[in-house]
Design an enzyme around this catalytic site. Structure first.
Site, mmCIF file in Angstrom:
data_model
loop_
_atom_site.group_PDB
_atom_site.id
_atom_site.type_symbol
_atom_site.label_atom_id
_atom_site.label_comp_id
_atom_site.label_asym_id
_atom_site.label_seq_id
_atom_site.Cartn_x
_atom_site.Cartn_y
_atom_site.Cartn_z
ATOM 1 C CE1 TYR A 279 -6.673 9.050 -1.935
ATOM 2 C CE2 TYR A 279 -7.343 8.857 0.346
ATOM 3 C CZ TYR A 279 -6.783 8.299 -0.783
ATOM 4 O OH TYR A 279 -6.329 7.014 -0.759
ATOM 5 C CE LYS B 91 -7.044 3.445 0.746
ATOM 6 N NZ LYS B 91 -6.549 2.067 0.738
#
Length: 176
Positions: A75, A82
């Site tokens: 990720y 995020k």
């Protein structure tokens, strides 16, 4: 003829993007990282300030996130974006709360969406959820996350702001 109200009771943020280069943490260049941060974190503040003139006391801003407490495999800079997104939500809760605007996030488990197709190795997230979700998890079913968004947009949470509601089958609460 029905009159349209010039106000927003709620706004949903479902924006996220990172160029392919941002999915390689050590090799990503600043342009890719900056794009991920602007599209996936700063956009929450931009949406909030654009919508604010139409929001009233008791309006709600809800955003979708993916649990940024962990360094998820593959990720990379999207995970960092995020984390910034989640922090942005807390600052918006602080700054918009005095105007009666609630700001909350839904941290959903992986869902097969158009956006998920751009995450290299997305199927690895599916395996994690298959093995760790005590309630189970269906990556093809967006309804649990959608219902959480509807609840946070409603007046059912009148004193909740700056919160992250986990809708992930319980994965966030499980140890290794």
């Amino acid at each position: 003829m029905r009159e349209i109200s010039p106000q927003l009771d709620g706004v949903l943020h479902s924006i996220g993007f990172a160029p392919p280069g941002a999915f390689n943490f050590l090799e990503a260049d600043w342009d890719d990282v900056a794009t991920a941060m602007q599209a996936s974190a700063y956009s929450l503040k931009a949406l909030a300030t654009a919508a604010l003139p139409l929001m009233t006391d008791r309006s709600s801003l809800v955003g979708l996130t993916f649990d940024a407490k962990f360094a998820w495999p593959l990720y990379d800079w999207m995970g960092v974006a995020k984390a910034a997104f989640e922090s942005t939500n807390r600052y918006l809760a602080r700054d918009l709360g005095p105007q009666g605007v609630r700001c909350n996030l839904v941290s959903a488990g992986p869902i097969r969406t158009t956006a998920a197709k751009s995450i290299p190795g997305f199927e690895e997230f599916e395996r994690v959820w298959d093995n760790r979700a005590p309630l189970g998890w269906d990556v093809k079913d967006p309804e649990p996350a959608a219902k959480a968004c509807v609840a946070l947009l409603s007046d059912w949470f009148p004193a909740t702001t700056g919160e992250i509601v986990h809708v992930d089958g319980g994965v966030h609460a499980m140890g290794q």
